[in-house]
Design an enzyme around this catalytic site. Structure first.
Site, PDB file in Angstrom:
ATOM      1  N   GLY A   1       3.891  -6.277  -3.337  1.00 35.95           N
ATOM      2  CA  GLY A   1       5.473  -6.256  -4.363  1.00 35.95           C
ATOM      3  C   GLY A   1       4.494  -7.174  -5.655  1.00 35.95           C
ATOM      4  O   GLY A   1       5.900  -7.815  -6.499  1.00 35.95           O
TER       5      GLY A   1
ATOM      6  N   TRP B   1       2.671  -7.328  -8.040  1.00 35.94           N
ATOM      7  CA  TRP B   1       2.431  -6.496  -9.088  1.00 35.94           C
ATOM      8  C   TRP B   1       3.944  -6.189  -9.964  1.00 35.94           C
ATOM      9  O   TRP B   1       3.830  -6.713 -11.077  1.00 35.94           O
ATOM     10  CB  TRP B   1       1.930  -5.253  -9.518  1.00 35.94           C
ATOM     11  CG  TRP B   1       0.102  -4.959  -8.725  1.00 35.94           C
ATOM     12  CD1 TRP B   1      -0.986  -6.340  -8.565  1.00 35.94           C
ATOM     13  CD2 TRP B   1      -1.312  -3.420  -9.601  1.00 35.94           C
ATOM     14  NE1 TRP B   1      -2.292  -5.784  -8.367  1.00 35.94           N
ATOM     15  CE2 TRP B   1      -1.480  -4.404  -9.078  1.00 35.94           C
ATOM     16  CE3 TRP B   1      -0.563  -2.373  -9.614  1.00 35.94           C
ATOM     17  CZ2 TRP B   1      -3.030  -4.063  -9.108  1.00 35.94           C
ATOM     18  CZ3 TRP B   1      -1.779  -2.206 -10.211  1.00 35.94           C
ATOM     19  CH2 TRP B   1      -3.335  -2.628  -9.751  1.00 35.94           C
TER      20      TRP B   1
ATOM     21  N   ASP C   1       5.031   3.343  -2.051  1.00 33.11           N
ATOM     22  CA  ASP C   1       4.359   3.023  -0.936  1.00 33.11           C
ATOM     23  C   ASP C   1       4.923   2.764   0.430  1.00 33.11           C
ATOM     24  O   ASP C   1       5.994   3.494   0.844  1.00 33.11           O
ATOM     25  CB  ASP C   1       4.209   0.940  -1.107  1.00 33.11           C
ATOM     26  CG  ASP C   1       2.874   0.393  -0.386  1.00 33.11           C
ATOM     27  OD1 ASP C   1       1.982   0.303  -0.962  1.00 33.11           O
ATOM     28  OD2 ASP C   1       2.455   0.441   0.746  1.00 33.11           O
TER      29      ASP C   1
ATOM     30  N   ASP D   1       4.715   8.668   0.511  1.00 28.96           N
ATOM     31  CA  ASP D   1       3.458   8.937   0.984  1.00 28.96           C
ATOM     32  C   ASP D   1       2.891   9.535  -0.501  1.00 28.96           C
ATOM     33  O   ASP D   1       3.495  10.905  -0.263  1.00 28.96           O
ATOM     34  CB  ASP D   1       2.894   9.270   2.057  1.00 28.96           C
ATOM     35  CG  ASP D   1       1.236  10.189   2.179  1.00 28.96           C
ATOM     36  OD1 ASP D   1       0.666   9.860   0.920  1.00 28.96           O
ATOM     37  OD2 ASP D   1       1.028  10.435   3.298  1.00 28.96           O
TER      38      ASP D   1
ATOM     39  N   ASP E   1      -2.983   1.239  -7.230  1.00 27.58           N
ATOM     40  CA  ASP E   1      -2.945   0.218  -6.149  1.00 27.58           C
ATOM     41  C   ASP E   1      -3.235   0.620  -4.924  1.00 27.58           C
ATOM     42  O   ASP E   1      -3.117  -0.108  -4.171  1.00 27.58           O
ATOM     43  CB  ASP E   1      -2.747  -1.750  -6.255  1.00 27.58           C
ATOM     44  CG  ASP E   1      -3.622  -2.691  -5.646  1.00 27.58           C
ATOM     45  OD1 ASP E   1      -4.680  -2.597  -5.860  1.00 27.58           O
ATOM     46  OD2 ASP E   1      -3.148  -3.684  -4.917  1.00 27.58           O
TER      47      ASP E   1
ATOM     48  N   LYS F   1      -7.483   0.359  -9.610  1.00 29.96           N
ATOM     49  CA  LYS F   1      -8.084   0.322  -9.040  1.00 29.96           C
ATOM     50  C   LYS F   1      -9.351   0.776  -8.390  1.00 29.96           C
ATOM     51  O   LYS F   1      -8.710   2.184  -8.176  1.00 29.96           O
ATOM     52  CB  LYS F   1      -7.944  -0.429  -7.353  1.00 29.96           C
ATOM     53  CG  LYS F   1      -8.982  -1.224  -6.682  1.00 29.96           C
ATOM     54  CD  LYS F   1      -8.463  -1.774  -5.357  1.00 29.96           C
ATOM     55  CE  LYS F   1      -7.835  -1.541  -4.541  1.00 29.96           C
ATOM     56  NZ  LYS F   1      -7.323  -2.154  -3.293  1.00 29.96           N
TER      57      LYS F   1
END
Length: 243
Positions: A90, A92, A118, A134, A158, A198
């Site tokens: 958490g 971000w 997440d 997921d 991310d 990313k």
């Protein structure tokens, strides 16, 4: 913490104040601990961003990566509707919530929305909505769109796969996650929106870059100062979604 000690205590040499001893924390290799684990632990203990996160109450050093990216590209603006894929723990969200004004604390400014998903359950954060999901499962993107209830201004990812120890395999895995996030962004972003993700350097970015350039006005790559110098990670920031 067992097996950890500091080299020196910062004593002064004479009265000049110069010649301070090395304060680097070193970690002894403990029985049953792999050398790679010892190296990781030593790196964590000596990482200034880890220390800064602890002092400032951030949930992880990754918070400074999105902070530095936004300082340059300015996508977390008042009123922005943000989706964060792979958002645990958490960090971000901690950066985004005040910047998009999702708590409505800035009088007269538009109020934003933050939705994070997440695999892991996260501690609640005021101004953010977290869900356990997921994202690579079938129809996961449909579920996220339902929670979102409309278009997004920013899609951030991310997401990272568990390390296999094989550099090329890890690169391909994270690129697959990045591409999945990009396709989701194409589906939910409003015109002018931003995609941030990313990636790992490794030679498979060409297809992603081509795909992004077809859908966004500008595609940039940046390695934030808070990203470790020995890491192959970098971030792609695509702005000006064409719709």
């Amino acid at each position: 913490m067992a097996g950890v000690y500091g080299k020196g205590k910062g004593g002064k040499k004479g009265n000049s104040g110069r010649g301070l001893r090395d304060l680097t924390v070193k970690v002894k290799t403990a029985r049953g601990r792999r050398a790679s684990s010892t190296k990781w632990l030593q790196r964590q203990l000596n990482d200034p961003y880890v220390s800064r996160a602890q002092v400032e109450g951030m949930r992880g050093r990754a918070a400074y990566k999105i902070m530095e990216l936004d300082d340059k590209f300015r996508f977390l603006v008042n009123g922005a509707r943000v989706v964060d894929l792979g958002c645990a723990p958490g960090g971000w969200a901690q950066v985004a919530v005040p910047r998009i004004n999702s708590l409505g604390e800035k009088s007269g400014k538009a109020v934003g929305t933050f939705l994070g998903v997440d695999l892991q359950e996260m501690e609640p954060l005021a101004g953010a909505e977290f869900h356990v999901l997921d994202f690579m499962e079938d129809d996961a993107d449909t579920q996220v769109k339902t929670w979102l209830g409309g278009k997004a201004d920013v899609v951030m990812s991310d997401m990272a796969a568990s390390s296999s120890g094989h550099k090329q395999t890890d690169h391909l895995r994270i690129m697959a996650l990045c591409e999945a996030a990009a396709y989701f962004a194409f589906d939910v972003l409003d015109v002018g929106g931003t995609f941030v993700a990313k990636v790992l350097a490794g030679g498979a970015e060409a297809d992603l870059q081509k795909m992004l350039k077809q859908n966004f006005d500008k595609v940039s790559y940046m390695k934030p100062p808070s990203s470790r110098s020995d890491s192959s990670e970098k971030f792609v920031v695509a702005t000006g979604f064409r719709g």
